[in-house]
Scaffold this active site. Structure first.
Site, PDB file in Angstrom:
ATOM      1  N   ASP A  32       0.833  -1.206   0.000  1.00  0.00           N
ATOM      2  CA  ASP A  32       0.000   0.000   0.000  1.00  0.00           C
ATOM      3  C   ASP A  32       0.871   1.260   0.000  1.00  0.00           C
ATOM      4  O   ASP A  32       2.087   1.184   0.238  1.00  0.00           O
ATOM      5  CB  ASP A  32      -0.885  -0.043   1.263  1.00  0.00           C
ATOM      6  CG  ASP A  32      -2.184   0.725   1.120  1.00  0.00           C
ATOM      7  OD1 ASP A  32      -2.311   1.505   0.165  1.00  0.00           O
ATOM      8  OD2 ASP A  32      -3.071   0.551   1.979  1.00  0.00           O
ATOM      9  N   ASP A  68     -10.745   2.132  -3.145  1.00  0.00           N
ATOM     10  CA  ASP A  68     -11.245   1.731  -1.822  1.00  0.00           C
ATOM     11  C   ASP A  68     -12.762   1.671  -1.816  1.00  0.00           C
ATOM     12  O   ASP A  68     -13.361   1.145  -0.892  1.00  0.00           O
ATOM     13  CB  ASP A  68     -10.808   2.757  -0.768  1.00  0.00           C
ATOM     14  CG  ASP A  68      -9.429   2.459  -0.232  1.00  0.00           C
ATOM     15  OD1 ASP A  68      -8.835   1.447  -0.649  1.00  0.00           O
ATOM     16  OD2 ASP A  68      -8.932   3.245   0.587  1.00  0.00           O
TER      17      ASP A  68
HETATM   18  C1  DGJ Z   1      -5.809   1.929   2.005  1.00  0.00           C
HETATM   19  C2  DGJ Z   1      -6.204   0.725   1.214  1.00  0.00           C
HETATM   20  O1  DGJ Z   1      -6.687   1.118  -0.021  1.00  0.00           O
HETATM   21  C3  DGJ Z   1      -7.212  -0.094   2.014  1.00  0.00           C
HETATM   22  O2  DGJ Z   1      -7.666  -1.173   1.262  1.00  0.00           O
HETATM   23  C4  DGJ Z   1      -6.555  -0.537   3.284  1.00  0.00           C
HETATM   24  O3  DGJ Z   1      -5.524  -1.441   3.002  1.00  0.00           O
HETATM   25  C5  DGJ Z   1      -6.040   0.658   4.053  1.00  0.00           C
HETATM   26  N1  DGJ Z   1      -5.218   1.491   3.249  1.00  0.00           N
HETATM   27  C6  DGJ Z   1      -5.257   0.222   5.254  1.00  0.00           C
HETATM   28  O4  DGJ Z   1      -4.692   1.252   5.914  1.00  0.00           O
END
Ligand code: DGJ
Length: 735
Positions: free
Chosen positions: A464, A534
């Site tokens: 990430d 997300d």
């Molecule tokens: C952002 C990501 O897009 C989410 O899926 C998740 O992993 C969060 N970060 C975790 O902090």
């Protein structure tokens, strides 16, 4: 000489076509169906004279010519528009005048032909190689540039495009892909007027948060799906990028693509080479559908790690628990996941940090030790719990970042990106590590390397990256190199990605960046999949995935079913609708099974089982877009297996029509002469639910009928979706 790696030196003599007379002074970069032709003038300047369908012979090549345009324009030598290259020579001369020196063509295996054209300044020791890889079957060209400073001192580069393509048409329409967190990959098209249109990112890292490094350029008319001339381009670069479209007073168009030169003046020391990232592009005279299918085929073969392999259906605990979990809760999720038929459990953010536990996004980032309070038996225990239930195990990392509240920051405040005398610029309570520093590169590599070495059995890593660069200063680079940071940082992260993927070829890596902030083919060769957003709200996802699929294949596009009401949009939608859109890409889930009813679990179990049957067609098939969600109440698209024996058609209602949407759906990509049977799959929960296409089921239809007469069934309700499996009789089982 090895025949597959044989270098064939061709001097000024190749043709677009498959034979005929040599076209004197033309250099062609050809694929099976397309051709980019360049010409060396009497003054040894290199010009682009043609880009389009592959030509048959020399006469066609001579007459198809564009008004000549520099193949790689430079500032100051008579050129009056934006320049691909602007360099200041050692003596302060601000101009560059490139002349042709030689070129060579090299076959790399049976499908790739690389052409390198060497240019040199007419006076200075400045060499520029224009490099083209032509992927024959996929009709994709990969182009980059290598700028070599052979002068006695440093030179300064101000502009350094990867490509400089010219076009001549009555009208030019550009489609851009833009958005923000939770609404990535929106599409909008605009007619270009005289002057400049720039599509760019200045974010450095997570650089696609607002704009994606992709464009469609349609010639003569707005882009159409199945006809018309269109060029698709995407830059293989995770940093700041720029596409500059300039229409001159004679209505010629030039498109410069590359690293964003904004605030990125680069000092190139003597003897050094500046290599630009590659622009990947294709020309189609049969619309945008062809562009996407070519990119998908190319990506599965070359652009995505393990692009022709398998993918696992995963359950992620992020939206199920966020940071609030312990061992017992995770084992329960793993157990439920196994019972529903999932193949992988992914442990997301929150598993690390002890002095500063990662119980929220405020602390712990950078401290990659397992949190002993939440997980007293460590990661190996969870791996075992997953493996003994037949599930693979995945883990989340964000190795390029640090919270000020962390042991890493206490130890290394000198590792972060910031400017002196300025306040720390926090985003999601975190700071970026400065990858221009080799020690930081080593640290970032070691984060992943150590986690994988200390916890054997990890099958999947979600990498990430939740912020972009704002205060862009490096504590490592010298004052005169500060403007290198964006470029050095992006090159360094690509270097770390390459090292990690080379060491762990069998671990599946997901590129995530607060959603779709890092979707580019520079990164994707090291990642098996990417997280496009997300936002799992199904209605939003229809648009996000629609946009994403113009350049990126379903095999890379992770898509998860999550709770209703959706945690981001607050919208409620039926589980079937949520499942159907996730099944239209690489299926996964972000839900806590204990919050699901038995009926929902059973629907999920069946959905997963169904997906396992259609997965090869979705992940490895060709995409055909049927109805756009931007233009119709109903959107529809389908995947067709390469041998045209299997297809899956997805239909979603995006806007309710009070009288019912009666849109005829004309299928595409089938064999007109083959016979097909149809079956509605993933039907709504509840026994006896009638098929939405009952009048078609159990009967045989020719591909021709399905593509010319089409399917007629009414869709009436909000959040209604219909998924149809199309197969050769005998290959699909009637439910
Ligand atoms: C952002 C990501 O897009 C989410 O899926 C998740 O992993 C969060 N970060 C975790 O902090």
């Amino acid at each position: 000489m090895n025949t597959t790696k044989k270098a064939i030196i061709i001097l000024l003599s190749s043709l677009c076509g498959t034979g005929g007379l040599a076209a004197q002074k033309h250099i062609t970069v050809s694929t099976q169906n397309t051709c980019l032709a360049l010409k060396v003038t009497d003054k040894k300047q290199l010009e682009q004279v043609y880009f389009g369908n592959r030509l048959k012979n020399d006469i066609e090549l001579q007459t198809a010519a564009l008004p000549a345009a520099a193949a790689y324009s430079t500032f100051g030598a008579g050129h009056t528009f934006e320049a691909a290259l602007r360099a200041v020579q050692t003596d302060g001369n601000t101009s560059t005048d490139l002349r042709y020196v030689s070129h060579r063509t090299e076959a790399q295996g049976s499908n790739i032909i690389q052409t390198t054209i060497s240019l040199k300044d007419a006076y200075y020791e400045l060499n520029v190689d224009l490099c083209y890889k032509a992927y024959q079957k996929e009709d994709v060209i990969e182009q980059w540039v290598e700028i070599k400073n052979n002068q006695a001192k440093s030179i300064t580069l101000h502009n350094f495009a990867s490509s400089d393509l010219s076009f001549k048409a009555a009208e030019y329409y550009v489609t851009q892909f833009h958005g923000n967190w939770a609404e990535e990959m929106k599409m909008s098209e605009q007619l270009l007027d005289e002057g400049i249109k720039i599509i760019d990112s200045k974010l450095g890292v997570r650089s696609n948060q607002f704009t994606h490094p992709c464009f469609l350029l349609s010639l003569g008319q707005p882009a159409r799906e199945d006809n018309g001339e269109v060029v698709g381009g995407t830059l293989a670069w995770p940093g700041s990028f720029q596409f500059c479209f300039e229409v001159d007073p004679l209505r010629n168009l030039r498109v410069l693509s590359g690293i964003n030169p904004y605030a990125s003046t680069y000092t190139l020391e003597k003897g050094k080479t500046f290599k630009t990232p590659a622009l990947l592009y294709t020309y189609s005279n049969s619309g945008t559908g062809t562009v996407s299918r070519r990119f998908h085929r190319w990506a599965r073969q070359y652009g995505v790690k393990n692009g022709s392999g398998e993918r696992s259906i995963l359950l992620n605990n992020w939206e199920a628990t966020y940071f609030d979990f312990d061992e017992a809760k995770l084992v329960q999720i793993i157990d439920d996941a196994a019972k529903m038929g999932f193949e992988l459990f992914l442990l997301d953010d929150g598993w690390f940090g002890n002095k500063y536990p990662r119980d929220s996004d405020k602390a712990g980032l950078g401290d990659w030790q397992t949190n002993t309070k939440k997980l007293p038996h460590g990661i190996p225990f969870l791996i075992e719990e997953a493996h003994k239930r037949g599930l693979k195990f995945g883990i989340w990392v964000e190795p390029e970042m640090v919270n000020p509240k962390s042991e890493l920051y206490e130890k290394h405040p000198d590792w972060i990106i910031t400017q002196p005398h300025r306040e720390l610029s926090l985003m999601r309570n975190q700071l970026l590590l400065d990858l221009s520093n080799p020690k930081v590169q080593e640290f970032v590599f070691n984060v992943i390397d150590n986690i994988l070495a200390e916890n054997p059995g990890i099958d999947y890593v979600k990498w990430d990256c939740n912020r972009y660069i704002t205060t862009s200063g490096s504590q490592y680079l010298k004052p005169e190199q500060q403007s290198h940071l964006w470029i050095d940082n992006a090159n360094a992260i690509l270097g770390v990605m390459e090292k990690v993927s080379a060491k762990y070829p069998n671990v599946c890596f997901m590129a995530c960046s607060g959603g779709g902030g890092r979707m580019d083919y520079g990164s994707m060769k090291h990642f098996d999949e990417f997280w496009i957003s997300d936002n799992n709200d199904p209605l939003q996802r229809i648009f996000t995935q629609w946009g994403g699929q113009y350049f990126f294949p379903a095999i890379g596009m992770a898509s998860h079913v999550s709770a209703s009401p959706n945690h981001i949009s607050g919208r409620s939608a039926p589980l079937k609708y949520r499942f159907d859109i996730a099944m239209a890409a690489k299926l996964g889930m972000d839900m806590q099974p204990v919050q699901m009813t038995e009926e929902e679990k059973e629907f999920s179990r069946q959905g997963i089982a169904t997906y396992k049957q259609i997965r090869p067609t979705i992940l490895h098939g060709d995409l055909y877009r049927l109805l756009s969600p931007y233009e119709h109440n109903r959107t529809a698209y389908m995947y067709v297996s390469e041998n045209k024996q299997e297809a899956v058609v997805f239909n979603f209602l995006v806007r309710k029509d009070i009288n019912g949407d009666r849109q005829t759906v004309l299928l595409k990509g089938l064999d007109p002469d083959k016979e097909y049977m149809l079956l509605e799959i993933n039907r709504e929960a509840g026994k006896g639910k009638k098929s939405r296409i009952s009048e078609y089921e159990g009967k045989k239809f020719s591909g021709d009928y399905l593509m010319t007469v089409g399917l007629r069934f009414t869709m009436s309700n909000e959040y209604e979706s219909v998924v149809i499996r199309v197969g050769q009789s005998g290959t699909i089982r009637m439910e």
